[in-house]
Design an enzyme around this catalytic site. Structure first.
Site, PDB file in Angstrom:
ATOM      1  N   ARG A 159      44.833  52.465  23.831  1.00 57.09           N
ATOM      2  CA  ARG A 159      45.325  53.353  25.134  1.00 57.09           C
ATOM      3  C   ARG A 159      46.075  54.138  25.069  1.00 57.09           C
ATOM      4  O   ARG A 159      46.852  54.279  25.882  1.00 57.09           O
ATOM      5  CB  ARG A 159      45.762  52.097  26.363  1.00 57.09           C
ATOM      6  CG  ARG A 159      44.663  50.894  26.813  1.00 57.09           C
ATOM      7  CD  ARG A 159      43.375  51.727  27.360  1.00 57.09           C
ATOM      8  NE  ARG A 159      42.721  50.551  28.077  1.00 57.09           N
ATOM      9  CZ  ARG A 159      41.571  49.731  27.474  1.00 57.09           C
ATOM     10  NH1 ARG A 159      41.192  50.256  26.096  1.00 57.09           N
ATOM     11  NH2 ARG A 159      40.759  49.004  28.132  1.00 57.09           N
ATOM     12  N   SER A 228      42.311  48.125  34.944  1.00 59.76           N
ATOM     13  CA  SER A 228      43.421  47.302  34.384  1.00 59.76           C
ATOM     14  C   SER A 228      44.830  47.972  34.771  1.00 59.76           C
ATOM     15  O   SER A 228      45.005  48.971  34.573  1.00 59.76           O
ATOM     16  CB  SER A 228      43.466  46.970  33.055  1.00 59.76           C
ATOM     17  OG  SER A 228      42.237  46.111  32.692  1.00 59.76           O
ATOM     18  N   GLU A 325      49.310  50.335  32.397  1.00 60.85           N
ATOM     19  CA  GLU A 325      48.322  51.265  31.650  1.00 60.85           C
ATOM     20  C   GLU A 325      48.028  52.477  32.534  1.00 60.85           C
ATOM     21  O   GLU A 325      47.971  53.834  32.140  1.00 60.85           O
ATOM     22  CB  GLU A 325      46.961  50.577  31.549  1.00 60.85           C
ATOM     23  CG  GLU A 325      45.746  51.570  31.356  1.00 60.85           C
ATOM     24  CD  GLU A 325      44.195  50.960  31.194  1.00 60.85           C
ATOM     25  OE1 GLU A 325      44.270  49.814  30.573  1.00 60.85           O
ATOM     26  OE2 GLU A 325      43.577  51.521  31.830  1.00 60.85           O
TER      27      GLU A 325
HETATM   28  P1  FAD Z   1      42.307  60.587  35.746  1.00 56.92           P
HETATM   29  O1  FAD Z   1      42.573  59.127  36.373  1.00 56.92           O
HETATM   30  O2  FAD Z   1      41.950  61.642  36.816  1.00 56.92           O
HETATM   31  O3  FAD Z   1      43.653  60.868  34.895  1.00 56.92           O
HETATM   32  C1  FAD Z   1      44.148  59.851  34.066  1.00 56.92           C
HETATM   33  C2  FAD Z   1      45.366  60.589  33.179  1.00 56.92           C
HETATM   34  O4  FAD Z   1      44.573  61.611  32.313  1.00 56.92           O
HETATM   35  C3  FAD Z   1      46.054  61.468  34.125  1.00 56.92           C
HETATM   36  O5  FAD Z   1      47.478  61.325  33.392  1.00 56.92           O
HETATM   37  C4  FAD Z   1      45.640  62.928  33.978  1.00 56.92           C
HETATM   38  O6  FAD Z   1      46.590  63.839  34.455  1.00 56.92           O
HETATM   39  C5  FAD Z   1      45.118  62.964  32.673  1.00 56.92           C
HETATM   40  N1  FAD Z   1      43.792  63.874  32.686  1.00 56.92           N
HETATM   41  C6  FAD Z   1      42.803  63.554  33.411  1.00 56.92           C
HETATM   42  N2  FAD Z   1      42.012  64.949  33.017  1.00 56.92           N
HETATM   43  C7  FAD Z   1      42.517  65.508  31.945  1.00 56.92           C
HETATM   44  C8  FAD Z   1      42.265  66.717  31.381  1.00 56.92           C
HETATM   45  N3  FAD Z   1      41.121  67.411  31.814  1.00 56.92           N
HETATM   46  N4  FAD Z   1      43.319  67.301  30.669  1.00 56.92           N
HETATM   47  C9  FAD Z   1      44.600  66.736  30.566  1.00 56.92           C
HETATM   48  N5  FAD Z   1      44.816  65.600  30.956  1.00 56.92           N
HETATM   49  C10 FAD Z   1      43.824  65.051  31.687  1.00 56.92           C
HETATM   50  N6  FAD Z   1      39.565  52.342  31.259  1.00 56.92           N
HETATM   51  C11 FAD Z   1      39.384  51.785  29.629  1.00 56.92           C
HETATM   52  O7  FAD Z   1      39.849  52.418  28.975  1.00 56.92           O
HETATM   53  N7  FAD Z   1      38.437  50.833  29.798  1.00 56.92           N
HETATM   54  C12 FAD Z   1      37.720  50.132  30.675  1.00 56.92           C
HETATM   55  O8  FAD Z   1      37.015  49.597  30.657  1.00 56.92           O
HETATM   56  C13 FAD Z   1      38.218  50.799  32.216  1.00 56.92           C
HETATM   57  N8  FAD Z   1      37.616  50.301  33.432  1.00 56.92           N
HETATM   58  C14 FAD Z   1      37.827  50.767  34.736  1.00 56.92           C
HETATM   59  C15 FAD Z   1      37.269  50.138  35.517  1.00 56.92           C
HETATM   60  C16 FAD Z   1      37.625  50.399  36.910  1.00 56.92           C
HETATM   61  C17 FAD Z   1      36.849  49.817  38.159  1.00 56.92           C
HETATM   62  C18 FAD Z   1      38.528  51.649  37.116  1.00 56.92           C
HETATM   63  C19 FAD Z   1      38.802  52.257  38.327  1.00 56.92           C
HETATM   64  C20 FAD Z   1      39.069  52.413  36.107  1.00 56.92           C
HETATM   65  C21 FAD Z   1      38.949  51.906  34.697  1.00 56.92           C
HETATM   66  N9  FAD Z   1      39.487  52.309  33.518  1.00 56.92           N
HETATM   67  C22 FAD Z   1      38.985  51.771  32.373  1.00 56.92           C
HETATM   68  C23 FAD Z   1      40.150  53.451  33.608  1.00 56.92           C
HETATM   69  C24 FAD Z   1      39.826  54.774  33.830  1.00 56.92           C
HETATM   70  O9  FAD Z   1      38.396  54.583  33.979  1.00 56.92           O
HETATM   71  C25 FAD Z   1      39.887  55.496  32.397  1.00 56.92           C
HETATM   72  O10 FAD Z   1      41.378  55.731  32.274  1.00 56.92           O
HETATM   73  C26 FAD Z   1      39.391  56.994  32.510  1.00 56.92           C
HETATM   74  O11 FAD Z   1      39.330  57.700  31.391  1.00 56.92           O
HETATM   75  C27 FAD Z   1      40.156  57.591  33.761  1.00 56.92           C
HETATM   76  O12 FAD Z   1      39.387  59.127  34.082  1.00 56.92           O
HETATM   77  P2  FAD Z   1      39.666  59.999  35.162  1.00 56.92           P
HETATM   78  O13 FAD Z   1      38.731  61.349  34.930  1.00 56.92           O
HETATM   79  O14 FAD Z   1      39.442  59.375  36.401  1.00 56.92           O
HETATM   80  O15 FAD Z   1      40.918  60.497  34.914  1.00 56.92           O
HETATM   81  N1  EPU Z   2      41.625  36.262  32.102  1.00 54.98           N
HETATM   82  C1  EPU Z   2      42.209  35.086  32.886  1.00 54.98           C
HETATM   83  N2  EPU Z   2      42.466  35.343  34.123  1.00 54.98           N
HETATM   84  C2  EPU Z   2      42.183  36.609  34.583  1.00 54.98           C
HETATM   85  C3  EPU Z   2      41.737  37.591  34.063  1.00 54.98           C
HETATM   86  C4  EPU Z   2      41.530  37.412  32.599  1.00 54.98           C
HETATM   87  O1  EPU Z   2      42.407  34.054  32.372  1.00 54.98           O
HETATM   88  O2  EPU Z   2      42.595  36.516  35.921  1.00 54.98           O
HETATM   89  C5  EPU Z   2      41.244  35.791  30.681  1.00 54.98           C
HETATM   90  C6  EPU Z   2      39.814  36.027  30.586  1.00 54.98           C
HETATM   91  O3  EPU Z   2      39.082  34.720  30.910  1.00 54.98           O
HETATM   92  C7  EPU Z   2      39.751  36.386  29.174  1.00 54.98           C
HETATM   93  C8  EPU Z   2      40.908  37.227  28.867  1.00 54.98           C
HETATM   94  O4  EPU Z   2      41.856  36.845  29.838  1.00 54.98           O
HETATM   95  O5  EPU Z   2      39.671  35.237  28.104  1.00 54.98           O
HETATM   96  C9  EPU Z   2      40.400  38.705  29.039  1.00 54.98           C
HETATM   97  O6  EPU Z   2      39.923  39.031  29.935  1.00 54.98           O
HETATM   98  P1  EPU Z   2      38.764  40.453  30.258  1.00 54.98           P
HETATM   99  O7  EPU Z   2      37.575  40.110  29.151  1.00 54.98           O
HETATM  100  O8  EPU Z   2      38.363  40.519  31.545  1.00 54.98           O
HETATM  101  O9  EPU Z   2      39.493  41.730  29.633  1.00 54.98           O
HETATM  102  P2  EPU Z   2      40.856  42.001  29.686  1.00 54.98           P
HETATM  103  O10 EPU Z   2      41.762  42.059  28.449  1.00 54.98           O
HETATM  104  O11 EPU Z   2      41.440  41.706  30.916  1.00 54.98           O
HETATM  105  C10 EPU Z   2      40.260  44.476  28.661  1.00 54.98           C
HETATM  106  C11 EPU Z   2      40.542  46.000  29.088  1.00 54.98           C
HETATM  107  C12 EPU Z   2      39.446  46.361  29.954  1.00 54.98           C
HETATM  108  C13 EPU Z   2      38.037  46.314  29.433  1.00 54.98           C
HETATM  109  C14 EPU Z   2      37.927  44.620  28.936  1.00 54.98           C
HETATM  110  C15 EPU Z   2      36.599  44.565  28.136  1.00 54.98           C
HETATM  111  C16 EPU Z   2      43.080  46.243  28.867  1.00 54.98           C
HETATM  112  C17 EPU Z   2      44.252  46.370  29.615  1.00 54.98           C
HETATM  113  N3  EPU Z   2      41.882  45.855  29.657  1.00 54.98           N
HETATM  114  O12 EPU Z   2      40.446  43.788  30.013  1.00 54.98           O
HETATM  115  O13 EPU Z   2      39.773  47.688  30.387  1.00 54.98           O
HETATM  116  O14 EPU Z   2      37.172  46.818  30.404  1.00 54.98           O
HETATM  117  O15 EPU Z   2      39.009  44.424  28.173  1.00 54.98           O
HETATM  118  O16 EPU Z   2      36.847  45.185  26.902  1.00 54.98           O
HETATM  119  O17 EPU Z   2      42.868  46.420  27.640  1.00 54.98           O
HETATM  120  C18 EPU Z   2      41.155  49.153  31.951  1.00 54.98           C
HETATM  121  O18 EPU Z   2      41.612  49.489  30.914  1.00 54.98           O
HETATM  122  O19 EPU Z   2      41.180  49.794  32.962  1.00 54.98           O
HETATM  123  C19 EPU Z   2      40.044  48.258  31.740  1.00 54.98           C
HETATM  124  C20 EPU Z   2      39.346  47.756  32.706  1.00 54.98           C
END
Ligand code: FAD
Ligand code: EPU
Length: 337
Positions: A159, A228, A325
């Site tokens: 991240r 997250s 994050e």
């Molecule tokens: P924004 O939210 O618009 O911006 C994020 C940051 O990047 C800000 O600081 C912004 O200024 C900067 N930025 C954006 N575009 C540019 C650019 N062109 N140039 C310079 N800076 C820029 N993230 C994960 O890593 N793994 C996941 O599994 C994951 N799951 C998610 C699930 C949900 C339901 C949601 C809502 C979010 C999740 N995220 C996850 C977080 C998010 O999807 C990522 O961080 C994604 O890259 C954000 O993209 P965005 O275009 O919305 O960025």
């Molecule tokens: N867990 C609990 N209680 C909860 C949530 C999770 O006990 O309420 C336990 C789950 O059972 C599991 C562990 O925690 O054993 C991990 O949970 P999960 O697999 O849902 O993944 P996470 O660590 O919570 C991370 C990333 C996600 C990414 C998933 C899958 C971070 C901060 N988050 O979540 O990214 O999609 O792994 O790889 O690293 C994001 O960054 O926005 C994001 C959604």
């Protein structure tokens, strides 16, 4: 004229920026930068706003990146896919799958743009953006020139990347990324919940991961959230052993650094009694406590209070201070929770 950000942040918060521009081409980008220089106001570049929390109205300029376009190339061993920064990353994965370009499927359904993907080095299900990045194209605002930052110079980590370093904020606008995807596809099934998929094709893996994600994560169109809210914290081996002696089934993954263990923040939050938390119109998701949510009509203050409450409960119970994050912005720019 104030620019409403409600449809540009997936928390769905009703906040405004002093000015906002949807950027479709480089001419417009140049025009907006002239305005930024003239006014001296702070600015933020947004993609889809899926990793941001606005704590109040922003007294600056927001640029919504909608630079679009794909370019495909290949050599004997690799596909090269260049995405303009405003392209939706999940759409790019599906486009690649439909062209027989496999490898990105573990990153299925992560919201957001290609341009934001390198910023926090998006990752899920055992894959990260950095596994496929060849270079990031940036507009360097110090010399107003486009340049390429090679993946090995992006300092990608969990991240994180150079784009999150304080000295680079406001220095670069990411305008495109180029992916380098090996032609020889090998499924990545190392993540525990992907067991049982051996023999599956890339499209099946994409589908399975999408299904898992839909079952765990709220759809921001229905329940406002930014994924997250906190990063998973890393602790030393002794701390982990102590936890294991007190609790059954502590999720933990050995990670970089001698004996260091990455803990699941969601587990810590649940054990601290904050799963399905409700404080006014904000709280945490009842199926995944690491997701701070807007249950509907929440104010920025309600979301901030819920996130602070979670952080303080985990600190009291475990002595671990969770680090957001999500990127947090106040009146004058990025700020702490
Ligand atoms: P924004 O939210 O618009 O911006 C994020 C940051 O990047 C800000 O600081 C912004 O200024 C900067 N930025 C954006 N575009 C540019 C650019 N062109 N140039 C310079 N800076 C820029 N993230 C994960 O890593 N793994 C996941 O599994 C994951 N799951 C998610 C699930 C949900 C339901 C949601 C809502 C979010 C999740 N995220 C996850 C977080 C998010 O999807 C990522 O961080 C994604 O890259 C954000 O993209 P965005 O275009 O919305 O960025
Ligand atoms: N867990 C609990 N209680 C909860 C949530 C999770 O006990 O309420 C336990 C789950 O059972 C599991 C562990 O925690 O054993 C991990 O949970 P999960 O697999 O849902 O993944 P996470 O660590 O919570 C991370 C990333 C996600 C990414 C998933 C899958 C971070 C901060 N988050 O979540 O990214 O999609 O792994 O790889 O690293 C994001 O960054 O926005 C994001 C959604």
């Amino acid at each position: 004229m104030p620019f409403n950000l409600k449809s540009y942040n997936t928390f769905g918060l009703d906040v405004e920026a002093a000015y906002g521009y949807v950027i479709h081409d480089f001419a417009m980008l140049g025009m907006v930068f002239k305005k930024i220089k003239e006014t001296g106001l702070p600015f933020i570049v947004l993609g889809e706003g899926s990793d941001v929390l606005f704590t109040e109205n922003f007294n600056g300029i927001v640029l919504i990146n909608r630079l679009l376009g794909y370019e495909f190339a290949e050599d004997a061993n690799f596909h090269f896919v260049k995405l303009q920064a405003g392209e939706n990353f999940d759409h790019a994965i599906r486009t690649c799958l439909s062209r027989g370009i496999y490898g990105l499927e573990n990153l299925a359904l992560i919201p957001g743009t290609a341009g934001a993907a390198p910023v926090q080095n998006i990752g899920a299900y055992g894959s990260s953006f950095s596994d496929f990045c060849r270079y990031v194209e940036v507009l360097d605002l110090e010399n107003n020139k486009l340049s390429r930052i090679k993946a090995e110079d992006c300092e990608f980590g969990y991240r994180t990347s150079i784009f999150k370093k304080p000295e680079n904020i406001g220095k670069y606008i990411i305008t495109a990324v180029e992916l380098r995807i090996p032609k020889k596809w090998k499924p990545n099934l190392n993540y525990a919940s992907l067991e049982g998929l051996s023999g599956a094709g890339a499209a099946d893996i994409y589908q399975r991961i999408s299904d898992i994600r839909k079952s765990k994560l709220p759809d921001p169109h229905v329940i406002g959230n930014a994924g997250s809210f906190f990063k998973n914290p890393t602790v030393d081996g002794d701390f982990y052993k102590k936890l294991v002696s007190e609790y059954e089934n502590v999720p933990g993954y050995f990670t970089e650094g001698e004996g260091m263990v990455k803990l699941a923040a969601g587990w810590l939050i649940e054990k601290a009694g904050c799963k399905g938390l409700r404080m006014g119109n904000a709280g945490t998701y009842d199926k995944q406590s690491l997701i701070v949510v807007n249950h509907g009509g929440a104010t920025p203050v309600e979301v901030v209070n819920a996130a602070r409450h979670v952080r303080s409960q985990v600190l009291d119970k475990f002595g671990i201070e969770l680090v957001p994050e999500v990127r947090i912005f106040g009146r004058d720019g990025e700020c702490a929770l």
